[in-house]
Design a protein around this motif. Structure first.
Motif, PDB file in Angstrom:
ATOM      1  N   GLU A  15       0.949  -1.143  -0.108  1.00 36.59           N
ATOM      2  CA  GLU A  15      -0.241  -0.201  -0.053  1.00 36.59           C
ATOM      3  C   GLU A  15       0.894   1.366  -0.037  1.00 36.59           C
ATOM      4  OE1 GLU A  15      -3.349   0.210  -0.582  1.00 36.59           O
ATOM      5  OE2 GLU A  15      -3.218  -1.985  -0.722  1.00 36.59           O
ATOM      6  N   LYS A  16       2.027   1.343   0.685  1.00 38.90           N
ATOM      7  CA  LYS A  16       2.905   2.169   0.713  1.00 38.90           C
ATOM      8  C   LYS A  16       3.534   2.599  -0.648  1.00 38.90           C
ATOM      9  CE  LYS A  16       5.813   2.676   4.093  1.00 38.90           C
ATOM     10  NZ  LYS A  16       7.056   2.618   4.909  1.00 38.90           N
ATOM     11  N   HIS A  17       3.935   1.673  -1.297  1.00 41.13           N
ATOM     12  CA  HIS A  17       4.404   1.744  -2.815  1.00 41.13           C
ATOM     13  C   HIS A  17       3.134   1.873  -3.707  1.00 41.13           C
ATOM     14  CE1 HIS A  17       6.279   0.523  -6.338  1.00 41.13           C
ATOM     15  NE2 HIS A  17       5.380  -0.087  -6.642  1.00 41.13           N
ATOM     16  N   LYS A  18       1.999   1.840  -3.436  1.00 43.11           N
ATOM     17  CA  LYS A  18       0.660   2.395  -4.327  1.00 43.11           C
ATOM     18  C   LYS A  18       0.791   4.150  -4.215  1.00 43.11           C
ATOM     19  CE  LYS A  18      -2.035  -1.785  -4.524  1.00 43.11           C
ATOM     20  NZ  LYS A  18      -3.318  -2.529  -4.213  1.00 43.11           N
ATOM     21  N   LEU A  19       0.820   4.062  -2.869  1.00 45.73           N
ATOM     22  CA  LEU A  19       0.823   5.702  -2.275  1.00 45.73           C
ATOM     23  C   LEU A  19       1.724   6.698  -3.158  1.00 45.73           C
ATOM     24  CD1 LEU A  19      -0.472   5.373   1.345  1.00 45.73           C
ATOM     25  CD2 LEU A  19      -1.831   6.035  -0.665  1.00 45.73           C
ATOM     26  N   GLU A  20       3.228   5.844  -3.020  1.00 53.38           N
ATOM     27  CA  GLU A  20       4.288   6.602  -3.544  1.00 53.38           C
ATOM     28  C   GLU A  20       4.192   6.668  -5.022  1.00 53.38           C
ATOM     29  OE1 GLU A  20       6.924   7.979  -2.344  1.00 53.38           O
ATOM     30  OE2 GLU A  20       6.133   7.712  -0.325  1.00 53.38           O
ATOM     31  N   VAL A  21       3.634   5.697  -5.454  1.00 52.70           N
ATOM     32  CA  VAL A  21       3.277   5.743  -6.819  1.00 52.70           C
ATOM     33  C   VAL A  21       2.249   6.785  -7.438  1.00 52.70           C
ATOM     34  CG1 VAL A  21       2.201   4.520  -9.108  1.00 52.70           C
ATOM     35  CG2 VAL A  21       3.904   3.460  -7.617  1.00 52.70           C
ATOM     36  N   LEU A  22       1.279   6.769  -6.701  1.00 49.40           N
ATOM     37  CA  LEU A  22       0.259   7.885  -6.649  1.00 49.40           C
ATOM     38  C   LEU A  22       0.776   9.317  -6.788  1.00 49.40           C
ATOM     39  CD1 LEU A  22      -2.770   6.397  -4.926  1.00 49.40           C
ATOM     40  CD2 LEU A  22      -2.758   6.768  -7.442  1.00 49.40           C
TER      41      LEU A  22
END
Length: 367
Positions: free
Chosen positions: A154-161
């Protein structure tokens, strides 16, 4: 046409539901490749497709959207007419359309490549969700390692966003700068045209003023000549009257002695008067003919001057148009050469080339 942009929570929830609803379905899965083919149809129907046709149902396609933080609805094709706003030039509308289309194609390409990586890597995205679901169903309430992996994911997804939003903000800033430059360029053109029109109007008023002054001068000269003729005619009449009076007085004194001679002299006098009248009329007619000849010559010169000025104005306008066309051709040629030999094409360079109907290669010739 409204923009497909929506909050991240909305499309993330929709993708999660699609993944859950189609996990055990026997229907054919909709992949990113299917969505790319639908979105790249390149017509008005593709731009008006429903949101359901652009939502993937394949687990790896959904996982690719999660990892890259891309809303599938943003892959929909939008024609140039959708970017038209009142009062904007076609060049600015085309620039906005090209910006959106370039970003859309980049997202499609990135999703296809990400799905390919997931397929080659053995389906990391689908297995992680199945593992998390099985762990959560156990009696212990969940595996700590799986929970940690989920948090990292989820942290990776937030970073991508976050990175995607920063990239889009930067692109929007660049687009606004380019749009402002185009608006300033249009404003300068308008101001130049208005200044030219004001200068032409000023010249026209000056020419009309000069013509009115010359016309008044001619009228004054004509009035002065008429006054001089009237004055000369009055003088001649007064002189004639004085001579007649003197002759009558002399005739009266000599009438008794020289009646016959007086008659003969009277005949001679009348003949002289008639001759003087004819001479006066001849002089007046000659003067009138000279005045008419001078007036005709002045009218001819005025017409020639007006025609010459109109011809000079047309030649200047044609020369300015030719110079402007050559300058635009040099600018467009330089832009094409820049793209051709360097492979680098800024948004501004692309706008110049497209505005002049020039072909822009996809990559540099030496790549």
């Amino acid at each position: 046409m409204a923009s497909p942009h929506r909050p991240a929570s909305a499309w993330l929830t929709q993708l999660q539901h699609a993944k859950t609803d189609n996990s055990n379905s026997v229907k054919p899965k909709v992949t990113i490749q299917d969505i790319a083919e639908r979105a790249n149809a390149g017509n008005e129907d593709a731009g008006s497709a429903s949101s359901a046709t652009l939502v993937p149902t394949s687990p790896k396609s959904i996982e690719a959207c999660f990892r890259l933080g891309i809303d599938p609805l943003e892959l929909a094709y939008r024609p140039a007419s959708a970017f038209k706003k009142p009062g904007e030039s076609d060049e600015l509308v085309n620039l906005r359309y090209q910006h959106h289309e370039q970003l859309r194609q980049e997202r499609l390409k990135a999703l296809v490549e990400e799905r390919k990586k997931l397929l080659e890597g053995g389906g990391d995205g689908g297995s992680s969700h199945k593992h998390n679901t099985g762990a959560g169903a156990g009696p212990g309430g969940g595996d700590p390692e799986a929970t940690s992996a989920m948090i990292e994911k989820e942290k990776h997804k937030l970073e991508v966003l976050k990175r995607r939003q920063e990239r889009e903000i930067q692109q929007m800033l660049q687009y606004e700068i380019t749009r402002k430059q185009l608006l300033e360029k249009q404003q300068k053109k308008i101001e130049a045209l208005e200044a030219r029109a004001a200068e032409l109007q000023k010249q026209k008023l000056e020419h009309e003023k000069e013509w009115a002054g010359a016309q008044r001068e001619r009228e004054l000269q004509k009035l002065a000549q008429e006054h001089q003729r009237d004055k000369e005619a009055s003088r001649i009449a007064a002189e004639r009257y004085r001579r007649e009076r003197d002759m009558q007085r002399k005739e009266a004194e000599e009438a008794k002695a020289r009646k016959k001679q007086a008659y003969q002299r009277e005949m001679e006098r009348r003949e002289k008067v008639e001759e003087a009248r004819r001479e006066t009329e001849r002089i007046l007619a000659t003067q009138e003919a000279e005045v008419q000849a001078r007036k005709s010559a002045m009218d001819v010169r005025d017409r020639e001057r007006i025609e010459r000025m109109a011809k000079e104005a047309e030649e200047r306008a044609a020369a300015n148009a030719a110079k402007k066309k050559k300058a635009e051709e040099r600018i467009a040629g330089a832009a094409v050469e820049l793209v051709k030999y360097t492979g680098w094409c800024s948004v501004h360079t692309m706008g110049v080339c497209l505005a002049n109907g020039l072909y822009i290669p996809d990559r540099p010739p030496n790549s």
